[in-house]
Write an enzyme that holds these catalytic residues in place. Structure first.
Site, PDB file in Angstrom:
ATOM      1  N   GLU A 121      37.318  -2.128  41.508  1.00  0.00           N
ATOM      2  CA  GLU A 121      36.487  -1.298  40.634  1.00  0.00           C
ATOM      3  C   GLU A 121      35.068  -1.254  41.210  1.00  0.00           C
ATOM      4  OE1 GLU A 121      35.812  -0.691  35.866  1.00  0.00           O
ATOM      5  OE2 GLU A 121      35.512  -2.683  36.666  1.00  0.00           O
ATOM      6  N   GLY A 253      31.067 -10.504  36.836  1.00  0.00           N
ATOM      7  CA  GLY A 253      31.417 -11.675  36.029  1.00  0.00           C
ATOM      8  C   GLY A 253      32.910 -11.899  36.043  1.00  0.00           C
ATOM      9  N   MET A 255      36.908  -9.292  36.266  1.00  0.00           N
ATOM     10  CA  MET A 255      37.495  -7.959  36.457  1.00  0.00           C
ATOM     11  C   MET A 255      38.911  -7.940  35.910  1.00  0.00           C
ATOM     12  SD  MET A 255      37.402  -4.914  37.422  1.00  0.00           S
ATOM     13  CE  MET A 255      38.803  -3.798  37.263  1.00  0.00           C
ATOM     14  N   GLU A 256      39.200  -6.896  35.111  1.00  0.00           N
ATOM     15  CA  GLU A 256      40.417  -6.842  34.303  1.00  0.00           C
ATOM     16  C   GLU A 256      41.645  -6.338  35.031  1.00  0.00           C
ATOM     17  OE1 GLU A 256      38.263  -2.806  33.430  1.00  0.00           O
ATOM     18  OE2 GLU A 256      37.677  -4.871  33.837  1.00  0.00           O
ATOM     19  N   ASN A 257      41.787  -6.572  36.338  1.00  0.00           N
ATOM     20  CA  ASN A 257      42.989  -6.124  37.041  1.00  0.00           C
ATOM     21  C   ASN A 257      44.224  -6.450  36.207  1.00  0.00           C
ATOM     22  OD1 ASN A 257      41.230  -5.826  39.451  1.00  0.00           O
ATOM     23  ND2 ASN A 257      41.299  -8.051  39.419  1.00  0.00           N
ATOM     24  N   HIS A 289      37.339 -10.815  26.666  1.00  0.00           N
ATOM     25  CA  HIS A 289      36.921  -9.459  27.054  1.00  0.00           C
ATOM     26  C   HIS A 289      37.907  -8.863  28.055  1.00  0.00           C
ATOM     27  CE1 HIS A 289      33.696  -6.436  28.180  1.00  0.00           C
ATOM     28  NE2 HIS A 289      34.471  -6.382  29.254  1.00  0.00           N
ATOM     29  N   GLU A 290      38.201  -9.632  29.096  1.00  0.00           N
ATOM     30  CA  GLU A 290      39.092  -9.107  30.143  1.00  0.00           C
ATOM     31  C   GLU A 290      40.506  -8.885  29.599  1.00  0.00           C
ATOM     32  OE1 GLU A 290      37.627  -8.034  32.679  1.00  0.00           O
ATOM     33  OE2 GLU A 290      35.752  -9.067  32.217  1.00  0.00           O
ATOM     34  N   HIS A 293      40.951  -5.726  27.700  1.00  0.00           N
ATOM     35  CA  HIS A 293      41.125  -4.590  28.608  1.00  0.00           C
ATOM     36  C   HIS A 293      42.583  -4.359  29.002  1.00  0.00           C
ATOM     37  CE1 HIS A 293      37.167  -3.173  29.615  1.00  0.00           C
ATOM     38  NE2 HIS A 293      36.735  -4.306  30.134  1.00  0.00           N
ATOM     39  N   GLU A 312      34.551  -0.403  28.323  1.00  0.00           N
ATOM     40  CA  GLU A 312      33.687  -1.575  28.257  1.00  0.00           C
ATOM     41  C   GLU A 312      33.124  -1.847  26.863  1.00  0.00           C
ATOM     42  OE1 GLU A 312      33.837  -3.645  30.411  1.00  0.00           O
ATOM     43  OE2 GLU A 312      34.470  -2.575  32.202  1.00  0.00           O
TER      44      GLU A 312
END
Length: 844
Positions: A121, A253, A255-257, A289-290, A293, A312
């Protein structure tokens, strides 16, 4: 050069077969990207970046192509439109940019090692494999990875591995997804695994530089978060597993892969026995948070980057919803009120700020819209407002419908408002568009005019701002029934004030709960009524009062001098939100004093007055059974006492350092940074500096690393400051991901500011070469503008940055931050005498 069309308009992929061969020794990758899709035109474009393309075939036949590096493209001429399978052979460098496929470096027992990870991203999948690298271009993927493998290594990806043949690792076919969510990693990894009650495998992975128990906290939070979301969204987690991976080098911080979430080590692994509560809360909210997503962003993805907020903002709200549900004793919404809300209000008050929904095309500009204060914090506040308006039942019903309608596809903001509107029977879109499409926010003035209680809305600015006549649909959340639910007009009169006050029996208030994105300016009659009864206000209401007064003072609508005498009223609060707001205002007073002046001495005395009783009450060390509030408040008051140069506080911190000198990491994490910083400032030496710098290099505890960095950068010794600056470009000591914190530490140190600022200007090209392809790059400008407050620094800031104002990705930041510094300089010049007089009067 901006892309004029989206590549998806020319070629629409349905499936990828990707083979990548990675050689760590030569720092090269090569591979073949085989893409099946629908060619809409005979001339198509496929994304690539930094690649050498050796061959392109369409349906097995070589076709003409040319590389267009300016547009990060391969231009391909086909003989026909319709169903087509492309096979693109390529090679590319393995870079250290923390984008694309890249190595992370670490040490175990003094031995240097590396693991390979990915960060795609926003637009870096095109550095790993040729693709249509746009969020709308969803497809399924078969991934095959070969690497210079040795015994004891593990490889993981979005989906489970299905076989290994001839050194090639094959992974199961993904669900339909966007390129930027593909991920894989390999190296010597340790892991801990568990399973949710619905059968999803959950794992935490990290290097072997960490103790095994440092994975436990994250594993527990991840498992319970997924179980919560499956219930709340009423939609099953769509993949067989959810891996969480800590990467030693990681610019963001987390990443939501999809199925393989990547994190900075600081936000995943932690010492369960010695990590401060606020850091545990931070790690938990990042994980939540991740994982939010995995549905909101991964299962349903924004159609284009202009709707980034859709991903987000929503995840930013849901991290608090989830942690509040699974860890209710933390009262995590208080952290939202002390962190996200003021950050959004501060940033959003500068004229020229982006709106939450913002048009964007150029890849560099796409990275620049990741404004944490707007797309994350303000957007989350918008959704908190929606949640308060429609309630959780309608929210969950609407979300289920939204997921059902768009799963494995793409959506726009209007699709979410439609689903929530149908579930709630409310025109959610009409309300929300006034917030999402317009920058800024209103100040609602509440006044008694000719005996009538009157409300007026106008846009609030910190600094010069052009009033464009914007209006908002404002959820007022008043404690008086006479106030409407929504303020949609410029002015509204509620009725006779004396009668309303008598009937209510309590002071008039707006934005009760502080969930709506506006501030309130009460006239003197209403404000004095609130202050006379302030002890009856709950913690959030007291925080809100201090926060709104601070912002009004920043906006020159009231004077900081009028706020100073109010602060001691709040000094003995046992509530973290109140103390956070109190010391935020107190910290803002620092800009009004010159280092070494009598005014600074008065401010130190003021800090001592604010903190003294709390220091006596709480002491330096945690006590068995103490409240979360006490744990979270202690660092504020001790920090204030040390700034005040309270001799007892300085001596107590020194004693703690001495007692723990053989194992400084064992100092209580709540106060460790204060002890270390105190030692450097008041008992510093070259030997101590070397001891702490060595500890920084050797520890794998990210929390301890941050404490050591904060301590080392506080030195007043010019020769030691020069040593730190010399390490800025030494990645063996300071990783590029951590450099911004070191820079900020030296820049905020009066004795180090000149050296740090000189470094930034002298070595800007090095910085751009090192982190310039990354959304963190522009934040070096933000950090600088957050500290400067003198006319001479403003002139230097403008002289250096204004010539760079047309650099893609930096334009808005430079323009806004120049205004921010100029506004602060004007404020200090106008108010320093009155503020310092008020401080002197308060400490008499």
């Amino acid at each position: 050069m901006a892309e004029l069309t989206h590549f998806y308009e020319t070629f629409q992929p349905s499936h990828y077969d990707i083979f990548i061969d990675i050689n760590r020794a030569t720092k090269q990758i090569k591979g073949t990207s085989t893409i099946t899709g629908d060619a809409k035109t005979q001339s198509i474009a496929i994304h690539q970046k930094y690649m050498t393309i050796s061959a392109v075939k369409a349906d097995g036949v070589a076709v003409p192509f040319k590389t267009d590096d300016a547009n990060e493209a391969i231009r391909i001429d086909l003989s026909k439109t319709g169903d087509t399978t492309l096979a693109i052979d390529y090679s590319a460098p393995l870079t250290d940019s923390m984008m694309g496929i890249y190595p992370s470096y670490y040490e175990v027992n003094g031995e240097k090692k590396q693991i390979i990870g990915t960060q795609f991203e926003t637009t870096a999948a095109r550095q790993a494999f040729p693709s249509v690298d746009e969020p709308e271009a969803k497809a399924t993927f078969d991934l095959a990875i070969k690497f210079d493998e040795h015994a004891g290594e593990t490889i993981i990806s979005n989906m489970p591995e299905v076989k290994t043949e001839n050194g090639v690792h094959y992974f199961d076919t993904t669900v339909r997804m966007s390129t930027y969510l593909i991920a894989f990693a390999f190296g010597e990894l340790q892991s801990k695994l568990t399973t949710t009650k619905s059968g999803v495998k959950v794992g935490v992975f990290a290097t072997k530089a960490h103790q095994a128990n440092e994975l436990d906290f994250a594993l527990d939070i991840a498992k319970r978060s997924i179980e919560f979301y499956e219930d709340f969204y009423q939609t099953p987690y769509p993949l067989p597993h959810s891996w969480q991976l800590a990467l030693p080098d990681f610019s963001a911080g987390a990443m939501e892969n999809w199925g393989l979430v990547t994190y900075r080590e600081a936000y995943l692994v932690l010492d369960p026995d010695n990590t401060a509560l606020d850091m545990k809360q931070r790690v938990a909210t990042v994980i939540a948070h991740e994982l939010a997503h995995q549905w909101f962003g991964d299962l349903v993805t924004m159609k284009w980057w202009d709707d980034l907020w859709l991903n987000e903002s929503f995840a930013n709200m849901m991290e608090y919803v989830a942690i509040d549900a699974i860890q209710p004793d933390w009262h995590i919404w208080e952290a939202f009120q002390t962190g996200e809300a003021p950050m959004a209000l501060q940033r959003d008050a500068t004229d020229g700020v982006q709106s939450v929904h913002v048009q964007v095309e150029d890849p560099a500009e796409i990275d620049a819209i990741f404004d944490s204060a707007i797309v994350y914090a303000k957007g989350a506040r918008m959704l908190v407002m929606v949640r308060a308006l429609i309630g959780d039942d309608a929210l969950r019903k609407g979300l289920k419908a939204y997921f059902d309608a768009h799963k494995f596809g793409n959506a726009k903001g209007a699709d979410l408002w439609s689903a929530l509107g149908q579930a709630s029977g409310m025109d959610v879109g009409a309300i929300m568009n006034s917030w999402l499409e317009q920058p800024g926010y209103p100040v609602v003035s509440a006044s008694v005019v000719a005996g009538k209680l009157t409300l007026t809305q106008e846009q609030f600015f910190i600094g010069d701002g052009k009033d464009a006549g914007r209006q908002w649909q404002i959820p007022l959340n008043s404690n008086y029934e006479a106030a409407p639910e929504l303020l949609t007009d410029k002015v509204v009169t509620l009725g006779d004030y004396d009668a309303l006050r008598s009937a209510s029996g309590e002071p008039f208030r707006l934005n009760v709960g502080n969930n709506s994105h506006f501030i309130v300016k009460y006239d003197d009659t209403l404000l004095q009524d609130i202050l006379a009864n302030f002890t009856e206000l709950n913690a959030i209401a007291q925080l809100q009062l201090l926060q709104d007064l601070r912002l009004l003072a920043d906006g020159r609508q009231i004077s900081y001098a009028s706020v100073v005498p109010l602060l001691p009223r709040f000094a003995d609060s046992t509530s973290t939100p109140v103390n956070t707001a109190l010391y935020t205002v107190a910290h803002n007073l620092l800009k009004f004093v010159q280092p070494g002046s009598s005014e600074e001495q008065n401010l130190r005395a003021f800090y001592d007055k604010l903190s003294a009783q709390q220091v006596t009450r709480l002491g330096w060390l945690p006590r068995a059974g103490e409240s979360n509030d006490d744990q979270l408040t202690r660092p504020y008051v001790l920090s204030a006492a040390l700034y005040a140069k309270n001799p007892k506080a300085i001596a107590a911190a020194h004693d703690l350092f001495t007692q723990n000198s053989a194992n400084l990491a064992a100092l209580s994490a709540d106060i460790r940074v204060l002890v270390l910083r105190n030692e450097v400032k008041n008992y510093g030496s070259a030997d101590l500096f070397e001891k702490l710098l060595t500890a920084y290099r050797q520890t794998s505890d990210a929390s301890y690393k941050a404490d050591l960095s904060a301590a080392l950068t506080s030195t007043s010794d010019a020769s030691l400051i020069a040593k730190i600056i010399a390490k800025f470009e030494d990645a063996e000591t300071i990783k590029p991901q951590d450099l911004r914190a070191w820079y900020r530490g030296v820049l905020s140190n009066d004795d180090g500011q000149q050296a740090a600022w000189d470094w930034l200007r002298d070595d800007w090209q090095w910085l751009e070469d090192t982190v310039g392809g990354d959304m963190e790059f522009s934040t070096y400008i933000t950090v600088t503008s957050g500290i400067f407050h003198t006319a001479s620094r403003l002139a230097e800031f403008k002289a250096f940055f204004e010539p760079k104002v047309n650099t893609p990705g930096l334009t808005r930041e430079i323009t806004m931050d120049t205004k921010i510094v100029a506004t602060r300089v004007d404020l200090v010049e106008a108010e320093k005498d009155a503020v310092n007089a008020a401080i002197a009067e308060t400490v008499k």
